[in-house]
Design an enzyme around this catalytic site. Structure first.
Site, PDB file in Angstrom:
ATOM      1  N   ASP A  54      21.551  38.643   6.380  1.00 21.50           N
ATOM      2  CA  ASP A  54      22.096  38.275   7.688  1.00 21.50           C
ATOM      3  C   ASP A  54      23.514  38.832   7.714  1.00 21.50           C
ATOM      4  O   ASP A  54      24.397  38.344   7.002  1.00 21.50           O
ATOM      5  CB  ASP A  54      22.102  36.745   7.846  1.00 21.50           C
ATOM      6  CG  ASP A  54      22.723  36.303   9.161  1.00 21.50           C
ATOM      7  OD1 ASP A  54      23.229  37.174   9.909  1.00 21.50           O
ATOM      8  OD2 ASP A  54      22.720  35.087   9.435  1.00 21.50           O
ATOM      9  N   ASN A  78      23.467  49.311  11.099  1.00 25.62           N
ATOM     10  CA  ASN A  78      22.623  49.494  12.284  1.00 25.62           C
ATOM     11  C   ASN A  78      22.280  48.184  12.997  1.00 25.62           C
ATOM     12  O   ASN A  78      22.055  48.185  14.206  1.00 25.62           O
ATOM     13  CB  ASN A  78      21.327  50.198  11.853  1.00 25.62           C
ATOM     14  CG  ASN A  78      20.231  50.080  12.883  1.00 25.62           C
ATOM     15  OD1 ASN A  78      20.214  50.804  13.884  1.00 25.62           O
ATOM     16  ND2 ASN A  78      19.303  49.158  12.664  1.00 25.62           N
ATOM     17  N   LYS A 111      32.991  45.872   3.620  1.00 30.36           N
ATOM     18  CA  LYS A 111      33.852  45.125   2.696  1.00 30.36           C
ATOM     19  C   LYS A 111      33.060  44.689   1.453  1.00 30.36           C
ATOM     20  O   LYS A 111      33.510  44.864   0.320  1.00 30.36           O
ATOM     21  CB  LYS A 111      34.403  43.911   3.442  1.00 30.36           C
ATOM     22  CG  LYS A 111      35.333  42.996   2.681  1.00 30.36           C
ATOM     23  CD  LYS A 111      35.811  41.915   3.652  1.00 30.36           C
ATOM     24  CE  LYS A 111      36.455  40.727   2.950  1.00 30.36           C
ATOM     25  NZ  LYS A 111      37.724  41.073   2.314  1.00 30.36           N
ATOM     26  N   TYR A 143      28.153  43.004  24.817  1.00 32.71           N
ATOM     27  CA  TYR A 143      27.556  44.154  24.126  1.00 32.71           C
ATOM     28  C   TYR A 143      28.501  45.357  24.177  1.00 32.71           C
ATOM     29  O   TYR A 143      28.785  45.982  23.141  1.00 32.71           O
ATOM     30  CB  TYR A 143      26.214  44.502  24.764  1.00 32.71           C
ATOM     31  CG  TYR A 143      25.461  45.590  24.026  1.00 32.71           C
ATOM     32  CD1 TYR A 143      24.901  45.354  22.776  1.00 32.71           C
ATOM     33  CD2 TYR A 143      25.322  46.864  24.570  1.00 32.71           C
ATOM     34  CE1 TYR A 143      24.210  46.352  22.089  1.00 32.71           C
ATOM     35  CE2 TYR A 143      24.632  47.868  23.893  1.00 32.71           C
ATOM     36  CZ  TYR A 143      24.084  47.597  22.657  1.00 32.71           C
ATOM     37  OH  TYR A 143      23.414  48.590  21.967  1.00 32.71           O
ATOM     38  N   LYS A 147      30.451  47.203  21.047  1.00 31.54           N
ATOM     39  CA  LYS A 147      30.176  48.593  20.670  1.00 31.54           C
ATOM     40  C   LYS A 147      31.444  49.454  20.765  1.00 31.54           C
ATOM     41  O   LYS A 147      31.637  50.363  19.947  1.00 31.54           O
ATOM     42  CB  LYS A 147      29.043  49.163  21.520  1.00 31.54           C
ATOM     43  CG  LYS A 147      27.688  48.535  21.192  1.00 31.54           C
ATOM     44  CD  LYS A 147      27.285  48.799  19.732  1.00 31.54           C
ATOM     45  CE  LYS A 147      25.891  48.317  19.405  1.00 31.54           C
ATOM     46  NZ  LYS A 147      25.477  48.605  18.021  1.00 31.54           N
ATOM     47  N   THR A 178      12.615  52.429  21.721  1.00 29.25           N
ATOM     48  CA  THR A 178      12.281  51.423  20.701  1.00 29.25           C
ATOM     49  C   THR A 178      11.448  50.326  21.364  1.00 29.25           C
ATOM     50  O   THR A 178      11.338  50.269  22.589  1.00 29.25           O
ATOM     51  CB  THR A 178      13.547  50.779  20.096  1.00 29.25           C
ATOM     52  OG1 THR A 178      14.254  50.098  21.140  1.00 29.25           O
ATOM     53  CG2 THR A 178      14.453  51.816  19.456  1.00 29.25           C
TER      54      THR A 178
END
Ligand code: NDP
Length: 253
Positions: A54, A78, A111, A143, A147, A178
């Site tokens: 997660d 991604n 990180k 969103y 981005k 997709t």
């Protein structure tokens, strides 16, 4: 990443869609691929293995880092989520979740994997941004903001991590075929018309495939891109390059 050397790649959100295409492409190019996702895709290839992840959780990112070995050549950030909501209707929790997955996630994963990315002369990070980090569709405040943040993060990471031997770039996909988008189109009463109109928006005449994003990621992750860092590569069939005209002036009308 040299095609002859054995390399390790981590792909977040790699169970389906663009992430799966990236995981398949990197494995086909000879990498051992760790697919970090909330759930087990169940049908991975021999060079691929799933690790539960997660990206919003520091604990989960650390747990993945603890099992991937001493060196990671490629990290593909991604995993992402999207929802539609007006500013009035949007909750603070929705906003925070978009930021936690889409923007904090890439930072947190980088990180967590810093020691491995620095090993063996340095690796490459590829973040999946979006053309919605440059413009926006309606009802996408969280969103688009997340981005745009990914694109800024990419620049900042390239500057900070370059001296450690780590290159950082982003891919900004346009409309990609997709399951997410297909389900959306399938729900429309005028689905076929929408698909035809989408094609007209794209000077190349069609929307993109996950493999189109994957091939760009593979290039940015490879040694062929050794002097490319801090860039956002738009993969959208020239959709955002084409200026809009009112229907009465458009030859497409
Ligand atoms: P999908 O929804 O098909 O796949 C996203 C994957 O990420 C899913 O497997 C999902 O798991 C996983 N995921 C979600 N949240 C987390 C999390 N917290 N931790 C780990 N994994 C998680 O999306 P796409 O393939 O369409 O998109 C992939 C990326 O590309 C996203 O960043 C998206 O914003 C970006 N993008 C997509 C475009 C498109 O047209 N499709 C265009 C531009 C950018 P689960 O299903 O279990 O939630």
């Amino acid at each position: 990443m040299s095609p002859s050397a054995r390399t390790t790649a981590v792909v977040t959100g790699g169970a389906q869609g663009i992430g799966r295409a990236v995981a398949d492409r990197l494995a086909a190019d000879g990498a051992d691929v760790i697919v970090g996702d909330l759930r087990d895709p169940g049908d991975l290839g021999v060079r691929q293995r799933w690790v539960e992840l997660d990206v919003t959780s520091e604990l989960s990112a650390g747990a993945l880092a603890a099992v991937v070995g001493e060196s990671v050549d490629v990290l593909v950030n991604n995993a992402g989520i999207m929802f539609e909501a007006s500013i009035a209707e949007q909750t603070v929790e929705q906003w925070d979740m978009a930021m936690a997955v889409n923007l904090r996630g890439p930072w947190l994963m980088t990180k967590a994997l810093l020691p491995q990315l620095q090993a063996d002369g340095g690796g490459a990070v590829v973040n999946i941004g979006s053309i919605e980090g440059i413009g926006s569709n309606p009802l996408h405040t969280a969103y688009s903001a997340s981005k745009a943040g990914v694109h800024g993060l990419t620049a900042a990471m390239a500057v900070d991590l370059g001296p450690l031997g780590i290159r950082c770039n982003a891919v900004a996909p346009g409309w990609i075929d997709t399951a997410l988008n297909r389900d959306y189109l399938d729900r429309l009463p005028n689905r076929d018309q929408a698909i035809a109109e989408l094609a007209v928006l794209h000077p190349v005449g069609h929307i993109g495939d996950p493999a189109d994003v994957a091939s760009t990621v593979a290039f940015l992750a490879s040694r062929d891109a050794r002097f490319v860092s801090g860039q956002v590569v738009v993969v959208d069939g020239a959709r955002t390059t084409k200026l809009s005209l009112p229907p009465s002036l458009s030859p497409d009308a």
